[in-house]
Write a protein that holds these residues in place. Structure first.
Motif, PDB file in Angstrom:
ATOM      1  N   THR A 166      44.196  31.017  26.624  1.00  0.00           N
ATOM      2  CA  THR A 166      43.784  29.677  26.227  1.00  0.00           C
ATOM      3  C   THR A 166      44.300  29.363  24.833  1.00  0.00           C
ATOM      4  O   THR A 166      44.061  30.134  23.892  1.00  0.00           O
ATOM      5  CB  THR A 166      42.245  29.547  26.285  1.00  0.00           C
ATOM      6  OG1 THR A 166      41.803  29.930  27.600  1.00  0.00           O
ATOM      7  CG2 THR A 166      41.799  28.128  25.989  1.00  0.00           C
ATOM      8  N   TYR A 178      38.785  21.362  27.245  1.00  0.00           N
ATOM      9  CA  TYR A 178      38.152  21.399  25.927  1.00  0.00           C
ATOM     10  C   TYR A 178      37.477  22.750  25.718  1.00  0.00           C
ATOM     11  O   TYR A 178      36.858  23.299  26.621  1.00  0.00           O
ATOM     12  CB  TYR A 178      37.117  20.281  25.824  1.00  0.00           C
ATOM     13  CG  TYR A 178      37.624  18.957  26.367  1.00  0.00           C
ATOM     14  CD1 TYR A 178      38.654  18.271  25.721  1.00  0.00           C
ATOM     15  CD2 TYR A 178      37.105  18.415  27.540  1.00  0.00           C
ATOM     16  CE1 TYR A 178      39.128  17.073  26.224  1.00  0.00           C
ATOM     17  CE2 TYR A 178      37.572  17.213  28.047  1.00  0.00           C
ATOM     18  CZ  TYR A 178      38.584  16.546  27.384  1.00  0.00           C
ATOM     19  OH  TYR A 178      39.067  15.368  27.884  1.00  0.00           O
ATOM     20  N   ILE A 179      37.576  23.249  24.478  1.00  0.00           N
ATOM     21  CA  ILE A 179      36.979  24.543  24.132  1.00  0.00           C
ATOM     22  C   ILE A 179      36.675  24.554  22.640  1.00  0.00           C
ATOM     23  O   ILE A 179      37.294  23.836  21.856  1.00  0.00           O
ATOM     24  CB  ILE A 179      37.922  25.716  24.526  1.00  0.00           C
ATOM     25  CG1 ILE A 179      37.181  27.052  24.504  1.00  0.00           C
ATOM     26  CG2 ILE A 179      39.177  25.726  23.670  1.00  0.00           C
ATOM     27  CD1 ILE A 179      37.933  28.201  25.174  1.00  0.00           C
ATOM     28  N   HIS A 190      35.039  20.292  19.790  1.00  0.00           N
ATOM     29  CA  HIS A 190      35.972  20.864  20.755  1.00  0.00           C
ATOM     30  C   HIS A 190      37.424  20.587  20.354  1.00  0.00           C
ATOM     31  O   HIS A 190      37.716  19.580  19.709  1.00  0.00           O
ATOM     32  CB  HIS A 190      35.743  20.274  22.154  1.00  0.00           C
ATOM     33  CG  HIS A 190      34.495  20.762  22.800  1.00  0.00           C
ATOM     34  ND1 HIS A 190      34.367  22.030  23.315  1.00  0.00           N
ATOM     35  CD2 HIS A 190      33.309  20.155  23.019  1.00  0.00           C
ATOM     36  CE1 HIS A 190      33.162  22.189  23.814  1.00  0.00           C
ATOM     37  NE2 HIS A 190      32.498  21.062  23.650  1.00  0.00           N
ATOM     38  N   GLN A 239      44.512  25.956  29.309  1.00  0.00           N
ATOM     39  CA  GLN A 239      44.134  27.274  29.814  1.00  0.00           C
ATOM     40  C   GLN A 239      45.124  27.658  30.907  1.00  0.00           C
ATOM     41  O   GLN A 239      45.294  26.943  31.887  1.00  0.00           O
ATOM     42  CB  GLN A 239      42.712  27.279  30.352  1.00  0.00           C
ATOM     43  CG  GLN A 239      42.229  28.690  30.657  1.00  0.00           C
ATOM     44  CD  GLN A 239      40.727  28.715  30.807  1.00  0.00           C
ATOM     45  OE1 GLN A 239      40.216  28.416  31.880  1.00  0.00           O
ATOM     46  NE2 GLN A 239      40.031  29.060  29.734  1.00  0.00           N
ATOM     47  N   HIS A 297      40.363  36.115  25.528  1.00  0.00           N
ATOM     48  CA  HIS A 297      39.430  36.437  26.604  1.00  0.00           C
ATOM     49  C   HIS A 297      39.048  37.914  26.651  1.00  0.00           C
ATOM     50  O   HIS A 297      38.094  38.256  27.353  1.00  0.00           O
ATOM     51  CB  HIS A 297      40.032  36.023  27.954  1.00  0.00           C
ATOM     52  CG  HIS A 297      40.203  34.530  28.071  1.00  0.00           C
ATOM     53  ND1 HIS A 297      39.267  33.716  28.660  1.00  0.00           N
ATOM     54  CD2 HIS A 297      41.194  33.713  27.647  1.00  0.00           C
ATOM     55  CE1 HIS A 297      39.674  32.464  28.602  1.00  0.00           C
ATOM     56  NE2 HIS A 297      40.842  32.429  27.997  1.00  0.00           N
ATOM     57  N   ALA A 329      37.144  33.148  23.408  1.00  0.00           N
ATOM     58  CA  ALA A 329      37.038  32.046  24.362  1.00  0.00           C
ATOM     59  C   ALA A 329      35.600  32.008  24.848  1.00  0.00           C
ATOM     60  O   ALA A 329      35.087  32.999  25.360  1.00  0.00           O
ATOM     61  CB  ALA A 329      38.005  32.256  25.521  1.00  0.00           C
ATOM     62  N   ARG A 330      35.012  30.891  24.692  1.00  0.00           N
ATOM     63  CA  ARG A 330      33.653  30.702  25.205  1.00  0.00           C
ATOM     64  C   ARG A 330      33.727  29.721  26.376  1.00  0.00           C
ATOM     65  O   ARG A 330      34.661  29.772  27.154  1.00  0.00           O
ATOM     66  CB  ARG A 330      32.752  30.207  24.078  1.00  0.00           C
ATOM     67  CG  ARG A 330      32.676  31.203  22.908  1.00  0.00           C
ATOM     68  CD  ARG A 330      31.328  31.204  22.258  1.00  0.00           C
ATOM     69  NE  ARG A 330      31.247  31.916  20.996  1.00  0.00           N
ATOM     70  CZ  ARG A 330      31.383  33.205  20.813  1.00  0.00           C
ATOM     71  NH1 ARG A 330      31.695  33.986  21.813  1.00  0.00           N
ATOM     72  NH2 ARG A 330      31.264  33.759  19.627  1.00  0.00           N
ATOM     73  N   GLN A 331      32.812  28.816  26.480  1.00  0.00           N
ATOM     74  CA  GLN A 331      32.771  27.872  27.602  1.00  0.00           C
ATOM     75  C   GLN A 331      34.010  26.978  27.617  1.00  0.00           C
ATOM     76  O   GLN A 331      34.382  26.406  26.604  1.00  0.00           O
ATOM     77  CB  GLN A 331      31.511  26.996  27.491  1.00  0.00           C
ATOM     78  CG  GLN A 331      31.377  25.967  28.586  1.00  0.00           C
ATOM     79  CD  GLN A 331      31.155  26.573  29.958  1.00  0.00           C
ATOM     80  OE1 GLN A 331      30.322  27.453  30.137  1.00  0.00           O
ATOM     81  NE2 GLN A 331      31.906  26.114  30.941  1.00  0.00           N
ATOM     82  N   TRP A 332      34.643  26.896  28.767  1.00  0.00           N
ATOM     83  CA  TRP A 332      35.792  26.019  28.999  1.00  0.00           C
ATOM     84  C   TRP A 332      35.323  24.823  29.807  1.00  0.00           C
ATOM     85  O   TRP A 332      34.565  24.974  30.777  1.00  0.00           O
ATOM     86  CB  TRP A 332      36.884  26.767  29.775  1.00  0.00           C
ATOM     87  CG  TRP A 332      37.971  25.885  30.280  1.00  0.00           C
ATOM     88  CD1 TRP A 332      38.084  25.353  31.538  1.00  0.00           C
ATOM     89  CD2 TRP A 332      39.101  25.416  29.548  1.00  0.00           C
ATOM     90  NE1 TRP A 332      39.219  24.587  31.629  1.00  0.00           N
ATOM     91  CE2 TRP A 332      39.862  24.604  30.409  1.00  0.00           C
ATOM     92  CE3 TRP A 332      39.553  25.590  28.248  1.00  0.00           C
ATOM     93  CZ2 TRP A 332      41.036  23.983  30.024  1.00  0.00           C
ATOM     94  CZ3 TRP A 332      40.716  24.977  27.858  1.00  0.00           C
ATOM     95  CH2 TRP A 332      41.451  24.192  28.733  1.00  0.00           C
ATOM     96  N   TRP A 333      35.782  23.657  29.427  1.00  0.00           N
ATOM     97  CA  TRP A 333      35.484  22.431  30.175  1.00  0.00           C
ATOM     98  C   TRP A 333      36.810  21.800  30.583  1.00  0.00           C
ATOM     99  O   TRP A 333      37.622  21.437  29.732  1.00  0.00           O
ATOM    100  CB  TRP A 333      34.702  21.448  29.305  1.00  0.00           C
ATOM    101  CG  TRP A 333      33.433  22.013  28.768  1.00  0.00           C
ATOM    102  CD1 TRP A 333      33.231  22.551  27.528  1.00  0.00           C
ATOM    103  CD2 TRP A 333      32.186  22.126  29.448  1.00  0.00           C
ATOM    104  NE1 TRP A 333      31.940  22.991  27.395  1.00  0.00           N
ATOM    105  CE2 TRP A 333      31.270  22.739  28.567  1.00  0.00           C
ATOM    106  CE3 TRP A 333      31.758  21.769  30.729  1.00  0.00           C
ATOM    107  CZ2 TRP A 333      29.961  22.995  28.919  1.00  0.00           C
ATOM    108  CZ3 TRP A 333      30.437  22.020  31.068  1.00  0.00           C
ATOM    109  CH2 TRP A 333      29.558  22.621  30.176  1.00  0.00           C
TER     110      TRP A 333
END
Length: 182
Positions: A16, A47-48, A67, A72, A116, A147-151
């Motif tokens: 990402t 968005y991240i 964000h 990704q 990741h 890398a945390r939550q990916w939208w």
């Protein structure tokens, strides 16, 4: 051309990157690394790195979510290495400007690598150090974060430049010619 996420084969890995306007970043990775025959399974824009859940493009562009616009990549590590993806990242954008790529300004346009795995973090830090010393003269401001939550971005953003030939491309997105990293 479908914009649904690709089926991810077993053994695939994710990478990402945030490097300014996500349309151009996604387009350049797809153009350079090709398709699944060359090892690229998918490249999604989204968005991240922010604080809000399920952010919209409008909210991210306001700067209020924290964000970054990002891409990704899902790839076959037997055909493409994470090293290659990170080196390409440093060649295809300007990592020396804080919260900016070309005329695009705001925290959503920052330069960032979102790792990741611990191995990805090690590679990202090593390549960043070498690229900073050898290519960018000590000016790299790229963030390296877990890398945390990916939208996923809204569907109309996926494959945007394929669907809109001649659409907006950030002028800082082009492949720079640098010598190999030592």
């Amino acid at each position: 051309m479908s914009t649904a996420p690709a089926v991810v084969p077993e053994g695939a890995e994710k990478a990402t990157f945030a490097a300014g306007c996500f349309w151009g970043v996604e387009y350049m990775y797809r153009k350079h690394f090709g398709d699944s025959a060359k090892g690229l399974y998918d490249a999604r824009v989204g968005y991240i790195g922010g604080d809000s859940s399920n952010p919209s493009y409008r909210a991210v562009c306001s700067g209020a979510t924290g964000h970054a616009e990002a891409t990704q990549i899902t790839y076959d590590p037997t055909k493409i290495t994470y090293n290659q993806l990170v080196e390409f990242f440093y060649k295809m954008h300007d990592p020396t400007t804080v919260n900016q790529q070309g005329p695009d300004r705001g925290t959503q346009y920052r330069s960032g690598i979102f790792y990741h795995t611990p191995e990805q973090e090690t590679v990202a830090r090593d390549i960043t150090k070498r690229a900073n010393e050898q290519w960018w003269g000590g000016k790299v401001v790229t963030e390296i974060l877990p890398a945390r939550q990916w939208w996923d971005a809204e569907d109309y953003h996926q494959l945007y430049l394929n669907k809109n030939p001649g659409g907006y491309e950030c002028p800082s997105h082009y492949l720079r010619k640098f010598p190999e990293l030592k």
